[in-house]
Design a protein around this motif. Structure first.
Motif, PDB file in Angstrom:
ATOM      1  N   LYS A 114       0.830  -1.194   0.000  1.00 28.82           N
ATOM      2  CA  LYS A 114       0.000   0.000   0.000  1.00 28.82           C
ATOM      3  C   LYS A 114       0.873   1.256   0.000  1.00 28.82           C
ATOM      4  N   ARG A 115       1.932   1.242   0.775  1.00 29.87           N
ATOM      5  CA  ARG A 115       2.847   2.379   0.837  1.00 29.87           C
ATOM      6  C   ARG A 115       3.507   2.599  -0.518  1.00 29.87           C
ATOM      7  N   ASN A 116       3.919   1.539  -1.165  1.00 27.83           N
ATOM      8  CA  ASN A 116       4.537   1.613  -2.477  1.00 27.83           C
ATOM      9  C   ASN A 116       3.548   2.158  -3.507  1.00 27.83           C
ATOM     10  N   GLN A 117       2.283   1.765  -3.378  1.00 32.37           N
ATOM     11  CA  GLN A 117       1.238   2.235  -4.286  1.00 32.37           C
ATOM     12  C   GLN A 117       1.095   3.748  -4.179  1.00 32.37           C
ATOM     13  N   GLY A 118       1.146   4.283  -2.945  1.00 30.59           N
ATOM     14  CA  GLY A 118       1.038   5.732  -2.748  1.00 30.59           C
ATOM     15  C   GLY A 118       2.178   6.476  -3.421  1.00 30.59           C
ATOM     16  N   GLY A 119       3.381   5.922  -3.368  1.00 27.57           N
ATOM     17  CA  GLY A 119       4.528   6.536  -4.022  1.00 27.57           C
ATOM     18  C   GLY A 119       4.373   6.554  -5.527  1.00 27.57           C
ATOM     19  N   LYS A 120       3.813   5.457  -6.068  1.00 27.70           N
ATOM     20  CA  LYS A 120       3.580   5.397  -7.515  1.00 27.70           C
ATOM     21  C   LYS A 120       2.545   6.418  -7.939  1.00 27.70           C
ATOM     22  N   ALA A 124       3.097   9.540 -10.435  1.00 27.45           N
ATOM     23  CA  ALA A 124       2.253   9.753 -11.614  1.00 27.45           C
ATOM     24  C   ALA A 124       1.677  11.165 -11.607  1.00 27.45           C
ATOM     25  N   LEU A 125       1.294  11.646 -10.415  1.00 25.39           N
ATOM     26  CA  LEU A 125       0.776  13.015 -10.311  1.00 25.39           C
ATOM     27  C   LEU A 125       1.849  14.036 -10.675  1.00 25.39           C
ATOM     28  N   LYS A 126       3.081  13.811 -10.219  1.00 20.96           N
ATOM     29  CA  LYS A 126       4.176  14.732 -10.542  1.00 20.96           C
ATOM     30  C   LYS A 126       4.447  14.740 -12.048  1.00 20.96           C
ATOM     31  N   CYS A 127       4.405  13.558 -12.672  1.00 23.05           N
ATOM     32  CA  CYS A 127       4.613  13.478 -14.132  1.00 23.05           C
ATOM     33  C   CYS A 127       3.513  14.230 -14.868  1.00 23.05           C
ATOM     34  N   ALA A 128       2.273  14.049 -14.419  1.00 24.39           N
ATOM     35  CA  ALA A 128       1.149  14.743 -15.057  1.00 24.39           C
ATOM     36  C   ALA A 128       1.273  16.254 -14.869  1.00 24.39           C
ATOM     37  N   GLN A 129       1.706  16.652 -13.672  1.00 27.90           N
ATOM     38  CA  GLN A 129       1.901  18.076 -13.414  1.00 27.90           C
ATOM     39  C   GLN A 129       2.982  18.643 -14.329  1.00 27.90           C
ATOM     40  N   GLU A 130       4.085  17.920 -14.477  1.00 34.03           N
ATOM     41  CA  GLU A 130       5.169  18.396 -15.333  1.00 34.03           C
ATOM     42  C   GLU A 130       4.705  18.520 -16.783  1.00 34.03           C
ATOM     43  N   GLU A 131       3.890  17.589 -17.235  1.00 32.62           N
ATOM     44  CA  GLU A 131       3.353  17.676 -18.601  1.00 32.62           C
ATOM     45  C   GLU A 131       2.475  18.905 -18.764  1.00 32.62           C
ATOM     46  N   ARG A 132       1.615  19.187 -17.759  1.00 29.82           N
ATOM     47  CA  ARG A 132       0.762  20.382 -17.824  1.00 29.82           C
ATOM     48  C   ARG A 132       1.613  21.648 -17.875  1.00 29.82           C
ATOM     49  N   LEU A 133       2.638  21.707 -17.034  1.00 33.95           N
ATOM     50  CA  LEU A 133       3.489  22.899 -17.006  1.00 33.95           C
ATOM     51  C   LEU A 133       4.309  23.026 -18.286  1.00 33.95           C
ATOM     52  N   LEU A 166       3.646  21.447  -3.406  1.00 31.05           N
ATOM     53  CA  LEU A 166       3.771  20.140  -2.780  1.00 31.05           C
ATOM     54  C   LEU A 166       2.520  19.275  -2.917  1.00 31.05           C
ATOM     55  N   ASP A 167       1.353  19.896  -3.022  1.00 32.15           N
ATOM     56  CA  ASP A 167       0.135  19.096  -3.159  1.00 32.15           C
ATOM     57  C   ASP A 167      -0.190  18.793  -4.621  1.00 32.15           C
ATOM     58  N   VAL A 168       0.678  19.195  -5.528  1.00 31.24           N
ATOM     59  CA  VAL A 168       0.579  18.920  -6.968  1.00 31.24           C
ATOM     60  C   VAL A 168      -0.759  19.407  -7.538  1.00 31.24           C
ATOM     61  N   SER A 169      -1.249  20.521  -6.990  1.00 30.26           N
ATOM     62  CA  SER A 169      -2.526  21.060  -7.435  1.00 30.26           C
ATOM     63  C   SER A 169      -2.381  21.938  -8.666  1.00 30.26           C
ATOM     64  N   GLY A 170      -1.174  22.387  -8.949  1.00 24.63           N
ATOM     65  CA  GLY A 170      -0.970  23.305 -10.063  1.00 24.63           C
ATOM     66  C   GLY A 170      -0.999  24.752  -9.622  1.00 24.63           C
ATOM     67  N   ASP A 171      -1.203  24.964  -8.330  1.00 27.87           N
ATOM     68  CA  ASP A 171      -1.242  26.302  -7.764  1.00 27.87           C
ATOM     69  C   ASP A 171      -0.356  26.367  -6.526  1.00 27.87           C
ATOM     70  N   LEU A 172       0.226  27.535  -6.302  1.00 30.20           N
ATOM     71  CA  LEU A 172       0.950  27.769  -5.057  1.00 30.20           C
ATOM     72  C   LEU A 172      -0.007  28.448  -4.088  1.00 30.20           C
ATOM     73  N   ASP A 173      -0.254  27.805  -2.973  1.00 27.70           N
ATOM     74  CA  ASP A 173      -1.079  28.441  -1.958  1.00 27.70           C
ATOM     75  C   ASP A 173      -0.182  29.273  -1.048  1.00 27.70           C
ATOM     76  N   ILE A 174      -0.762  29.856  -0.035  1.00 25.63           N
ATOM     77  CA  ILE A 174      -0.004  30.748   0.834  1.00 25.63           C
ATOM     78  C   ILE A 174       1.119  30.006   1.557  1.00 25.63           C
ATOM     79  N   MET A 175       0.915  28.728   1.878  1.00 24.47           N
ATOM     80  CA  MET A 175       1.956  27.961   2.559  1.00 24.47           C
ATOM     81  C   MET A 175       3.105  27.628   1.601  1.00 24.47           C
ATOM     82  N   GLY A 176       2.787  27.319   0.348  1.00 22.76           N
ATOM     83  CA  GLY A 176       3.834  27.080  -0.650  1.00 22.76           C
ATOM     84  C   GLY A 176       4.657  28.333  -0.888  1.00 22.76           C
ATOM     85  N   LEU A 177       3.971  29.467  -0.941  1.00 28.65           N
ATOM     86  CA  LEU A 177       4.654  30.752  -1.107  1.00 28.65           C
ATOM     87  C   LEU A 177       5.536  31.038   0.110  1.00 28.65           C
ATOM     88  N   LYS A 178       5.015  30.745   1.287  1.00 27.87           N
ATOM     89  CA  LYS A 178       5.789  30.949   2.524  1.00 27.87           C
ATOM     90  C   LYS A 178       7.050  30.095   2.515  1.00 27.87           C
TER      91      LYS A 178
END
Length: 144
Positions: A3-9, A13-22, A57-69
């Motif tokens: 299960k832990r390994n699945q979360g990493g995968k 995958a989310l990071k790869c998708a984010q990089e493609e969007r950017l 860090l949450d791979v949302s595509g946006d920087l929130d106030i905590m990411g900016l901080k």
């Protein structure tokens, strides 16, 4: 363990998708005639993408106030909550900074506090290593 390994995968995958969007957004900026006079635009966009992904860090595509901080703290320019809100309002109409807003800010003519901090605090530059550990023993004779 599986299960832990699945979360990493999934995160990978989310990071790869984010990089493609950017990357698609970077392509839009590369083909935009507004930025055709910008020197070395491709490498600047790559640097901006890397930095943006580092703090989204949450791979949302946006920087929130905590990411900016976190970004500003890492650059040695920590800000109060009110200062962060003011920076957000200069760059974006909402509570987050999208990658497009980030690029418009960094490549645009208008200066914002965030742009100035990122430019002058060394975005992309390696900082000198911080010396850690105990200071060496000194005596009064060592003083100037």
């Amino acid at each position: 363990m599986a299960k832990r390994n699945q979360g990493g995968k999934e995160f990978g995958a989310l990071k790869c998708a984010q990089e493609e969007r950017l990357n698609r957004i970077n392509e839009e900026f590369l083909s935009d005639t507004q930025y055709e006079e910008e020197e070395d635009l491709s490498s600047k966009l790559e640097l901006f993408k890397t930095k943006f992904m580092e703090f989204d860090l949450d791979v949302s595509g946006d920087l929130d106030i905590m990411g900016l901080k976190r970004m500003l703290e890492k650059l040695g320019a920590a800000k109060t909550h009110l200062e962060l809100k003011r920076i957000l309002s200069q760059v974006s109409a909402g509570e987050t900074i999208s990658y497009r807003d980030f690029l418009h800010m960094m490549l645009g003519k208008k200066n914002s506090i965030l742009k100035l901090i990122l430019m002058f605090e060394g975005m992309g530059k390696d900082k000198e290593p911080v010396v850690t550990g105990r200071p060496r023993h000194r005596s009064f004779a060592d003083l100037p």
